[in-house]
Design a protein around this motif. Sequence first.
Motif, PDB file in Angstrom:
ATOM      1  N   SER A   1     -68.681  18.365  27.923  1.00 30.59           N
ATOM      2  CA  SER A   1     -67.470  17.842  27.836  1.00 30.59           C
ATOM      3  C   SER A   1     -67.040  17.274  29.234  1.00 30.59           C
ATOM      4  CB  SER A   1     -66.385  18.926  27.664  1.00 30.59           C
ATOM      5  OG  SER A   1     -66.349  19.911  28.598  1.00 30.59           O
ATOM      6  N   GLU A   2     -65.898  16.468  29.343  1.00 29.85           N
ATOM      7  CA  GLU A   2     -65.394  15.600  30.467  1.00 29.85           C
ATOM      8  C   GLU A   2     -63.851  15.662  30.312  1.00 29.85           C
ATOM      9  OE1 GLU A   2     -66.950  11.732  30.592  1.00 29.85           O
ATOM     10  OE2 GLU A   2     -68.979  12.431  30.836  1.00 29.85           O
TER      11      GLU A   2
ATOM     12  N   THR B   1     -53.788  16.202  30.989  1.00 30.64           N
ATOM     13  CA  THR B   1     -55.488  16.101  30.746  1.00 30.64           C
ATOM     14  C   THR B   1     -55.783  16.792  29.474  1.00 30.64           C
ATOM     15  OG1 THR B   1     -55.735  18.093  31.966  1.00 30.64           O
ATOM     16  CG2 THR B   1     -55.658  16.299  33.251  1.00 30.64           C
ATOM     17  N   SER B   2     -57.068  16.078  28.962  1.00 33.49           N
ATOM     18  CA  SER B   2     -57.656  16.890  27.826  1.00 33.49           C
ATOM     19  C   SER B   2     -59.015  16.636  27.995  1.00 33.49           C
ATOM     20  CB  SER B   2     -57.212  15.768  26.559  1.00 33.49           C
ATOM     21  OG  SER B   2     -57.716  14.497  26.738  1.00 33.49           O
ATOM     22  N   ASP B   3     -59.692  17.443  27.422  1.00 35.34           N
ATOM     23  CA  ASP B   3     -61.280  17.517  27.395  1.00 35.34           C
ATOM     24  C   ASP B   3     -61.768  16.618  26.060  1.00 35.34           C
ATOM     25  OD1 ASP B   3     -61.313  19.044  29.492  1.00 35.34           O
ATOM     26  OD2 ASP B   3     -61.331  20.951  28.467  1.00 35.34           O
TER      27      ASP B   3
END
Length: 173
Positions: A123-124, A134-136
Amino acid sequence: MYGNDKFGWTYALLAGAVALSGCTSLFQGKQYLFPRPDEPSATVRLKYESGTNLDAMTFNESGCYAGFTPLPYTDGFIEAQVAVGKKLVLTYRQVVAGSMCQIPFSFTPQEGATYTLKSGSWSESKTGILPIFTSDQYYCGLGVVKKVGTQESVEPIQQLRIKTGFACLRFVK
């Protein structure tokens, strides 16, 4: 003895049992033809993890999708002998915690080779318009290691996508 079955339930249950007993092709379409023991073959294997499937895709003479065959699971591996010298289309699928990774791909197996599939996920974090949003983003990947004798190499695979058409599904580059 049979006169009390006014509605034919016995025959319906019998027909249903026959239809479902070993006739997986009824639901999965045209089955992949595994090579006989006396025919040239290669081995495809993947370490089994819960929620993992590896299917061999089949196509009709027009090149349209015709069905799939799940490769068998034994002793901690999904493993099967496959035909050599012609394109093999497989679909790797893994479901973990409600997320699905699905990768259709192809390559041409070589006689006597063993193809070990290696899968992974990562994941980033992606920053939104504002830094607090923010989201992964989750990704998955697949690699194939080819082994012939003692020589190992990374096998180039062609990741495919499904192209829909009227009454025909095709896997394309």
